[in-house]
Write an enzyme that holds these catalytic residues in place. Structure first.
Site, PDB file in Angstrom:
ATOM      1  N   ASP A   1      -2.298  -0.776   6.392  1.00 29.36           N
ATOM      2  CA  ASP A   1      -3.250  -1.132   5.337  1.00 29.36           C
ATOM      3  C   ASP A   1      -2.778  -2.348   4.548  1.00 29.36           C
ATOM      4  OD1 ASP A   1      -4.875   0.895   6.103  1.00 29.36           O
ATOM      5  OD2 ASP A   1      -4.623   2.130   4.320  1.00 29.36           O
TER       6      ASP A   1
ATOM      7  N   GLU B   1       0.894   5.567   0.881  1.00 29.93           N
ATOM      8  CA  GLU B   1       0.247   6.801   1.317  1.00 29.93           C
ATOM      9  C   GLU B   1       0.814   7.914   0.452  1.00 29.93           C
ATOM     10  OE1 GLU B   1      -2.256   6.969   3.354  1.00 29.93           O
ATOM     11  OE2 GLU B   1      -2.142   4.818   3.784  1.00 29.93           O
TER      12      GLU B   1
ATOM     13  N   ASP C   1       0.863  -1.181   0.000  1.00 28.66           N
ATOM     14  CA  ASP C   1       0.000   0.000   0.000  1.00 28.66           C
ATOM     15  C   ASP C   1       0.900   1.232   0.000  1.00 28.66           C
ATOM     16  OD1 ASP C   1      -2.740   1.263   0.429  1.00 28.66           O
ATOM     17  OD2 ASP C   1      -1.614   2.119   2.100  1.00 28.66           O
TER      18      ASP C   1
ATOM     19  N   HIS D   1      -4.810   3.632   7.350  1.00 27.82           N
ATOM     20  CA  HIS D   1      -4.223   4.779   6.675  1.00 27.82           C
ATOM     21  C   HIS D   1      -2.759   4.977   7.056  1.00 27.82           C
ATOM     22  CE1 HIS D   1      -7.838   5.816   4.605  1.00 27.82           C
ATOM     23  NE2 HIS D   1      -8.515   6.016   5.716  1.00 27.82           N
TER      24      HIS D   1
END
Length: 328
Positions: A288, A144, A142, A283
């Site tokens: 995640d 961000e 994942d 998050h």
């Protein structure tokens, strides 16, 4: 719903009542019916059976759901009225919990993203197409980012990944790195991912982080939730790094829609709740990634039960769902 369906199917119950009232600091919810009562053994088996709804199934049991909500459940009879009921004692939400729930709803998942071809055929994907899913190694990852528009200058500020080998999540083999995006992090996004400008100051740029992540993910299948979003960010770095992520990609959002086509939501939070997965570090990239890995491990046997056992079959099933969900 599940308990009522079983009562209808096995005891031909025609009518139910729901009764809700306060019981101290808990809510007391009763599912009441008139007619034949059942044995304690039957009640216990219903509590422990995996729930089914028509053609759909879930690994969750009634007891799993009750415990997840911090509640209790039991069966009682009211002999004078010839009634029986399941009673649930559930904790009531505090004012603080209601405020937190409101904040979570405001910080919702990313919108579904389609600006990347998840199904391109490469030499690496062709070599793995006919391998059984259970035999493959996966890198679940994942990112961000500074925002939701990779083609308009938004940048990665964190990458997190976990590895799955032989159907097991190897928590000790993870990848987590903050990235200096070379631009300001919008203040409006900080409450979502919790990453401030000070946290990325002095961290390596994406041109240094991606080679390390590429090595970590080598010879594996990439898995992500809403994968086109993350893959687009990686694709836009190809010119700067010389690295092409030509790994086969699986998207848990699309595969959730394959397994549970009648579910309205395939947000990561919604799928995790269906599978009784505890969400920690939402998050954050690694948080995640680990939730997505847990989701993938629960989707895997459900796909296999549908006859989807190879990488090729999983990609084809996801592709049909992908085009069915496209929005123009």
């Amino acid at each position: 719903d599940y308990l009522a369906l079983r009562l209808v199917d096995e005891f031909d119950i025609k009518f139910f009542r729901l009764r809700l009232q306060a019981n101290g600091n808990r809510a007391q919810l009763d599912l009441i019916w008139t007619g034949q009562a059942m044995s304690t053994e039957t009640v216990m088996s219903w509590e422990m059976d995996s729930m089914r709804f028509g053609a759909e199934s879930t690994p969750l049991t009634v007891r799993d759901v009750v415990e997840r909500h911090g509640g209790e459940m039991w069966f009682e009879r009211e002999r004078v009225r010839h009634e029986a009921f399941f009673r649930f004692l559930l904790p009531m939400a505090s004012v603080q919990e209601q405020l937190e729930a409101t904040q979570i709803l405001q910080n919702d998942s990313r919108p579904e993203f389609y600006d990347f071809d998840l199904f391109q055929t490469t030499d690496q994907s062709s070599a793995l197409e006919d391998r059984l899913l259970g035999e493959l190694s996966f890198t679940v990852f994942d990112t961000e980012t500074t925002g939701l528009n990779p083609s308009e200058g938004d940048q990665i500020i964190q990458i997190g990944a976990a590895r799955i080998v032989n159907g097991k999540l190897l928590r000790q083999e993870s990848f987590e790195q903050l990235v200096n995006p070379g631009r300001l992090i919008p203040a409006a996004t900080v409450p979502i991912h919790g990453i401030t400008q000070d946290m990325v100051r002095g961290k390596p740029p994406i041109t240094e982080v991606l080679p390390a992540f590429y090595t970590f993910a080598q010879d594996t299948v990439l898995v992500a939730h809403n994968a086109a979003f993350d893959m687009k960010f990686l694709q836009l770095q190809e010119r700067h790094t010389g690295l092409v992520f030509n790994h086969p990609v699986l998207d848990t959002l699309l595969l959730s829609a394959v397994v549970h086509p009648n579910q309205e939501s395939h947000r990561l939070e919604a799928i995790a709740e269906r599978f009784n997965i505890t969400v920690l570090g939402r998050h954050t990239a690694l948080g995640d990634a680990i939730v997505t890995a847990e989701v993938w491990l629960r989707l895997l046997p459900l796909l296999q039960a549908m006859g989807i056992t190879t990488l090729r079959q999983a990609r084809e099933a996801a592709q049909k769902t992908y085009y069915a969900r496209l929005k123009y």
